[in-house]
Design an enzyme around this catalytic site. Structure first.
Site, PDB file in Angstrom:
ATOM      1  N   LYS A  95     -35.535  -7.960   9.488  1.00  0.00           N
ATOM      2  CA  LYS A  95     -34.685  -8.861   8.711  1.00  0.00           C
ATOM      3  C   LYS A  95     -34.539 -10.218   9.376  1.00  0.00           C
ATOM      4  CE  LYS A  95     -31.055  -6.200   8.813  1.00  0.00           C
ATOM      5  NZ  LYS A  95     -31.596  -5.140   9.694  1.00  0.00           N
TER       6      LYS A  95
ATOM      7  N   ARG B 153     -22.572  -4.970   5.350  1.00  0.00           N
ATOM      8  CA  ARG B 153     -23.022  -3.665   5.834  1.00  0.00           C
ATOM      9  C   ARG B 153     -22.204  -2.520   5.254  1.00  0.00           C
ATOM     10  NH1 ARG B 153     -24.632  -4.367  12.252  1.00  0.00           N
ATOM     11  NH2 ARG B 153     -26.585  -5.484  11.879  1.00  0.00           N
TER      12      ARG B 153
ATOM     13  N   ARG C 295     -38.383  -4.546  21.711  1.00  0.00           N
ATOM     14  CA  ARG C 295     -37.782  -5.863  21.481  1.00  0.00           C
ATOM     15  C   ARG C 295     -37.121  -6.404  22.747  1.00  0.00           C
ATOM     16  NH1 ARG C 295     -33.611  -6.559  16.552  1.00  0.00           N
ATOM     17  NH2 ARG C 295     -32.304  -5.196  17.847  1.00  0.00           N
TER      18      ARG C 295
ATOM     19  N   ARG D 134     -31.870  -5.709  24.978  1.00  0.00           N
ATOM     20  CA  ARG D 134     -30.485  -5.647  24.562  1.00  0.00           C
ATOM     21  C   ARG D 134     -29.892  -4.293  24.927  1.00  0.00           C
ATOM     22  NH1 ARG D 134     -30.232  -7.584  18.381  1.00  0.00           N
ATOM     23  NH2 ARG D 134     -28.866  -5.765  18.377  1.00  0.00           N
TER      24      ARG D 134
ATOM     25  N   ARG E 177     -27.445   4.111  16.250  1.00  0.00           N
ATOM     26  CA  ARG E 177     -27.330   2.986  15.316  1.00  0.00           C
ATOM     27  C   ARG E 177     -27.932   3.338  13.962  1.00  0.00           C
ATOM     28  NH1 ARG E 177     -30.078  -1.941  18.131  1.00  0.00           N
ATOM     29  NH2 ARG E 177     -29.350  -3.068  16.278  1.00  0.00           N
TER      30      ARG E 177
END
Length: 219
Positions: A15, A90, A127, A155, A166
């Site tokens: 996204k 969300r 990532r 992260r 998540r």
């Protein structure tokens, strides 16, 4: 005609990358609630401390906080011609609040990314984010940030165990959004497990179709 676009989909669906490209193409702001929260974390504000504890646990920040952040951001002059929202809404409550915020501001285009779970886990585990400016890359082999040469780090919420939590949170709390938007002609489900150029073309087609309908409706 303003271009109002929201991108739905699980973490790692792409996204952010597509939102940035679309916003740049249409000269409208990309509004990432995740970026706003991470900036607050870096500044060690009260919001940042709350957000950090919540995100590190793989949970979602509460509706009231997120709605307030987005409402303030959409009130700024640069969002009058449209916007791209990444990470909001969300929950159904957030979607209902967004409908009220943008009433009369043109059609809302809803893009829902679909990507297999194992591919999402692979992407998120690879990532890396710049510790200095927040730039994100999907390649863990990059020597440093291409924007500011800062250090690239993983992260805290991209570890495999947290990623799985998540995704579970997303399935439980966020998937009802698709049901909320399902009756709208402006909802477009897109296969996000394709080359970026193909995904981008599908988003452009969805936005063009919705905006075209909006112009006809206003004629």
């Amino acid at each position: 005609m303003s271009v109002n676009l929201i991108m739905l989909g699980p973490p790692g669906a792409g996204k952010g990358t597509q939102a940035e490209r679309f916003a740049r193409l249409h000269n409208i702001p990309k509004i990432s609630t995740g970026d706003i929260l991470r900036e607050a974390v870096t500044e060690d504000s009260e919001l940042g401390r709350i957000a950090k504890a919540t995100m590190d646990a793989g949970k979602l920040v509460g509706d009231d906080v997120m709605i307030g952040i987005v409402q303030e951001r959409l009130s700024r002059p640069d969002a009058r011609a449209g916007f791209v929202l990444d990470g909001f809404p969300r929950t159904v409550a957030q979607a209902q609040a967004l409908d009220a915020m943008i009433n009369g501001r043109g059609p809302l285009v809803v893009v829902d990314f679909v990507v297999p779970q194992e591919e999402l886990i692979r992407r998120l585990n690879q990532r890396r984010v710049c510790a200095r400016c927040g730039w994100t890359t999907a390649a863990d082999g990059e020597p440093g940030c291409l924007r500011c040469s800062g250090e690239l780090v993983q992260r805290s919420d991209d570890g495999v165990d947290v990623v799985r939590r998540r995704l579970q949170v997303y399935e439980r709390d966020t998937m009802p959004l698709v049901e909320y938007y399902r009756t709208r002609r402006s909802l477009h489900v897109i296969d996000g497990n394709r080359p970026q150029a193909e995904v981008a073309a599908a988003i452009d087609a969805a936005a063009g179709s919705a905006c075209g309908e909006g112009r006809q409706g206003n004629a």
